[in-house]
Design an enzyme around this catalytic site. Sequence first.
Site, PDB file in Angstrom:
ATOM      1  N   HIS A  61       0.766  -1.293   0.174  1.00  0.00           N
ATOM      2  CA  HIS A  61      -0.135   0.067   0.067  1.00  0.00           C
ATOM      3  C   HIS A  61       0.938   1.291  -0.143  1.00  0.00           C
ATOM      4  CE1 HIS A  61      -3.742   2.208   1.161  1.00  0.00           C
ATOM      5  NE2 HIS A  61      -2.826   2.926   1.636  1.00  0.00           N
ATOM      6  N   HIS A 109     -10.477   2.604  -0.910  1.00  0.00           N
ATOM      7  CA  HIS A 109     -10.764   2.214   0.650  1.00  0.00           C
ATOM      8  C   HIS A 109     -11.497   1.022   0.615  1.00  0.00           C
ATOM      9  CE1 HIS A 109     -10.452   4.261   4.637  1.00  0.00           C
ATOM     10  NE2 HIS A 109      -9.095   3.992   4.244  1.00  0.00           N
ATOM     11  N   ARG A 130      -7.875  14.757   3.103  1.00  0.00           N
ATOM     12  CA  ARG A 130      -6.582  15.416   3.680  1.00  0.00           C
ATOM     13  C   ARG A 130      -5.416  15.148   2.596  1.00  0.00           C
ATOM     14  NH1 ARG A 130      -7.968  11.490   7.426  1.00  0.00           N
ATOM     15  NH2 ARG A 130      -6.255  10.005   6.708  1.00  0.00           N
ATOM     16  N   ASP A 131      -5.478  14.544   1.584  1.00  0.00           N
ATOM     17  CA  ASP A 131      -4.499  14.458   0.587  1.00  0.00           C
ATOM     18  C   ASP A 131      -4.346  15.734  -0.103  1.00  0.00           C
ATOM     19  OD1 ASP A 131      -3.440  11.928   1.298  1.00  0.00           O
ATOM     20  OD2 ASP A 131      -4.632  10.811  -0.156  1.00  0.00           O
ATOM     21  N   ASP A 289      -0.305  14.772   5.498  1.00  0.00           N
ATOM     22  CA  ASP A 289      -1.311  14.138   6.080  1.00  0.00           C
ATOM     23  C   ASP A 289      -1.082  12.790   6.822  1.00  0.00           C
ATOM     24  OD1 ASP A 289      -1.785  12.587   3.781  1.00  0.00           O
ATOM     25  OD2 ASP A 289      -3.445  11.859   4.646  1.00  0.00           O
ATOM     26  N   GLU A 333      -3.347   4.702  12.440  1.00  0.00           N
ATOM     27  CA  GLU A 333      -4.032   5.517  11.298  1.00  0.00           C
ATOM     28  C   GLU A 333      -5.168   6.190  11.758  1.00  0.00           C
ATOM     29  OE1 GLU A 333      -4.237   2.762   7.976  1.00  0.00           O
ATOM     30  OE2 GLU A 333      -2.204   2.184   8.348  1.00  0.00           O
ATOM     31  N   GLN A 335      -7.663   8.930  12.280  1.00  0.00           N
ATOM     32  CA  GLN A 335      -8.051   9.898  11.327  1.00  0.00           C
ATOM     33  C   GLN A 335      -7.844  11.252  11.831  1.00  0.00           C
ATOM     34  OE1 GLN A 335      -9.939   9.140   8.008  1.00  0.00           O
ATOM     35  NE2 GLN A 335      -8.271   7.949   8.537  1.00  0.00           N
ATOM     36  N   GLY A 559      -2.560   8.904  -8.395  1.00  0.00           N
ATOM     37  CA  GLY A 559      -3.194   7.771  -8.759  1.00  0.00           C
ATOM     38  C   GLY A 559      -2.935   6.778  -7.186  1.00  0.00           C
ATOM     39  N   ASN A 560      -3.287   5.712  -7.554  1.00  0.00           N
ATOM     40  CA  ASN A 560      -3.351   4.617  -6.523  1.00  0.00           C
ATOM     41  C   ASN A 560      -3.605   3.218  -6.941  1.00  0.00           C
ATOM     42  OD1 ASN A 560      -5.718   3.343  -4.361  1.00  0.00           O
ATOM     43  ND2 ASN A 560      -3.662   3.690  -3.309  1.00  0.00           N
ATOM     44  N   SER A 562      -4.554  -0.569  -5.733  1.00  0.00           N
ATOM     45  CA  SER A 562      -4.924  -1.293  -4.808  1.00  0.00           C
ATOM     46  C   SER A 562      -5.017  -2.778  -5.041  1.00  0.00           C
ATOM     47  CB  SER A 562      -6.468  -0.964  -4.318  1.00  0.00           C
ATOM     48  OG  SER A 562      -6.890  -1.937  -3.506  1.00  0.00           O
TER      49      SER A 562
END
Lengths: 767, 293
Positions: A61, A109, A130-131, A289, A333, A335, A559-560, A562
């Site tokens: 991740h 998520h 937050r990002d 963040d 983690e 929040q 991007g991301n 997963s």
Amino acid sequence: MKRIEIRIRDAKEEELKRISDDMGLSLNLEEMKRIKRYFVAKKREPTDVELQSIAQAWSEHCCYKSSKRILQKFIFGIEAPQNMLVIKEDAGVVEFDEEHAYVVAFESHNHPSAVEPYGGAATGIGGIVRDVICMGAQPIALIDPLFFGQLSHPDEKLPVGIKHPRFLFNGVVSGIGDYGNRIGIPTCAGMVYFDDGYVGNCVVNVGCVGIMNKADLSRSWAKPGEVLVLVGGKTGRDGIHGVTFASVELTGEEESRSAVQVGDPITKEPLMHAISEANELGLISGMKDLGGGGLSCAVSEMSHAGGCGADVHLERVKLKEEGLDGWEIWVSESQERFLIAVSGDNVEGLLAIFDKWDIDAVVIGQTFKKRPQVRIFYEGERIFELDTDFLVACPIHERPKEIRKKEEEEVSIEEPKDYNEVLTWLLAAPNITSRESIIRQYDHEVRASTVLKPMQGVIGKQTHGDAAVIKPLEESYKGLAITSDVNPSFCKLNPFWGAASAIDEVCRNLTAVGAVPHSLADCLNFGNPEKPDRMGDFYECCRGLGYMASSLGVPFVSGNVSFYNESAAMDESIPPTPAVLGIGICEDGRECITVDVKEADGNLLYVMGETKAELGGSEYYRLRHVEGGIVPRTEPEVLMQSMNALREAMQAGLIASCHDLSEGGLGVAVCEMLLGGDIGASIDLAGVKPELRSDYKLFSESNTRWVVEVWREEKRRFEDWLKERKVYVTKIGETVGEKRVGICDGKKELVEISLEEVREAWGGEIC
Amino acid sequence: MRTPKICILRIEGTNCELETSFAFTRLGASAEIVHLKQLTGAVNERERRNLKDYDLLVIPGGFSSGDYIRAGAILAARIKGALGAEIADFIENGSPILGICNGFQVLVEMGLLPGPSFGFAHEKGAIQRVALTTNDSARFECRPTFIKHENRGKCVFTGGIEKGSILKMPCAHAEGKFFIAEQEGEWGEVMEYIQLLEESDQIVFRYVDPEGNYAPYPWNPNGSVYNIAGICNPEGNILGLMPHPERAFYSFTDSEWSRRKRKGEGKKEDTCFGDGKKIFESVLNYISKKSYL
């Protein structure tokens, strides 16, 4: 708290594996050996905090260890003049106008939402917001593509430990609504897709767009000699091992629930104000963040980026409950937290702002120049000392991949006898039917800047728009068009063309409202990368995305990835799901085009683009229980040419409404347009690719197509216009006075139903 | 003439303050977003503000303090506790207060609407009988609404709006159902209560369909009794409404603007504004007359 050492230097292979399992590190043997070598060289044993911290930093991740090479090859590095700060940090920063930039972030998520849908989705929003904030921007829009198993999935077929799609769907939608509405950021775009491939593992992607003055850009770094301030929520046991949990397959065990964080929008909302106030005053030198990996990732990444070391005093961190272990504080983690680097002179000013907003802010450490090393102290005792170079240099894997070779073949099915029935069934299909009941649960117009809303047309009769448009600045009419899309059924059959189609669709949607595609973000949801076929799909999808985006010259800015989206209980991966978020620029938001047909009795309807026998993965085939078939292809040059021609026709005032063709093809697109305008039409398909059978003409999901409504008096100008630009266009009919939909193919009558019947089929609740 | 000064109240979770302040500044007023702590004094001297220095107090939309207990309840209690006397003086002075959406919920929770001088408030003791409660749909409802202006002239926020005219502005709330409690469990009492509201000219807006008929869901988005969308106090200087006028200031945020116009027509002086603007104009007009007197 005791300093706990783990004996690793003389551990054998099995012991190393056991340590990884027992401590929940999700590290493989190779990685454990590398850690062992490091500590052997250091001549000491690691502490529990150190091992946990390494596991966070090296998780799939956080460090993209399976995907990085492939992303570098296809996705990264698309040059464009608008790129300001892309790919490198939490969100992409792109030029909006001379003074302003917009910011894009897009993330998954999935695992949290599969375990605890309400909290998982809510904290997904929390994290993505937050990002955007940590770049120094004000969030202005939220986007949420969601993927579930069919809501009608039979209970008895559900494996133990898997939650029913309806439970997940309801939880996710309320989670997004309750969090997004509370923080006052409009949720203005998204998609909901149903396929039984998501039963074991739903997919919840969240995107956020922000706006900022270029001068307010904040970097995720800490420079030597600065003070580290932790601001926002308190730290607790929620979200421990979130990233390592996201880096393995779902087990269906309830203990995973502690890996899901708890969101608190009413800390987030004032936190946004406080940060923007401090940033505007120039008090913030760097900011990150706290998301995946918590303090551990934030401190090491910020100090590494700034080329310095950092000391952190863990006892200063404000806790939700007593009795947390050091490593728990370090990797939690929880929040609504940010780490801010600030110069010594500005600390007081910064703390005063947070105090005004009743938000906790504590100095937890400082950076130094001497050595690039992070050290943690707990009440004076040193419990952690790692070189940041070692910590952030995560192992990169070249995973074995297996690219499927099978060519798709066209399938032959009988032509339907009753087109009325087929069309109404399609309109009611879960992937086509109205999303109004979801959309209206999200505040999509808070901030009063949503120029085009997700529902468009006559009030009370509205239909889905292709893209939302936000006007981010008070002093300018310039707009940002926002859309997200992917068709997982295409990707399942052909990952390359499926992914290419996602880019085509995003560009079509943006063009349909009159915008110029400007930037892209990708959220790549796939199965277990350790399985070669999953890795092959991933590779092919990235290749498809990269091919289209680089040919069009539209950059990926954020991007991301997963992975591990499969559950042991189902023993199958989700369909490859490369969700694409597209941002377009509208020079003047007041000139945007909507999908609803505008004028009855004589306005002309055309289909732009070429219709082909491409029904693989289509909703029509799903309805007819056909598997296989040929997935739509696309040619970026043709797409580019068509987009330009269409936009110019819009600017010249020839176009009254426009809708892109996607799920359900021409038949469904025309119906959606008519519903929004509450106007009927008479359609003749004779001119559409004469060699195709009527059902193919009506339901093919070929790319690069739109239906446009042309003002009747502009017929000649429109036709000449497109002929000059060599764009394929066919007149298919005109609006009529009666509220009915009539479709024929030359002499063959296909459909004759009232608009009311269309609305009844399309407008119900999703089931 | 002095520029009207508008105080837009904020705490954690109020989230419509920016667009609400723009609505006033576009009309030449000076609008300031003020944190409740700045009015109660829990800040440094430089940030301290005094309610009496403002001509209008606005409680904007949002989810003040998360609305976790009951919409508006926490902010209402905090204002009453820390600012009760200042608010009373402010109202006494005839200065207007506007509550939009969550702000309306706050004003009802504070007992300022229908108001301490409203008939039933005296006759039947101090029990607040109205509430803005959970929508009939049990969902958050973000949708365009049509509201009919019903006020005969008392409300200072609608002086520039003709009675009977229909305004279009969106709503976005989960708890907006205007509800009147029956004391003896009889519907007649509710009607009696409404009648009194009518008599004292306190009903300002009612939900209608596009043709102007009082209609059920979705036109009445929350199931409000008597389709009530907004009411004022008997003096007319306090208005609460669920729909968001600040989201309907310009026509380009209207939900169906693109239907009406050929390209570019929505840019003209007479077509670029939405119906929400009239509310802000009316109250600024009232303020300027008031300060002139």
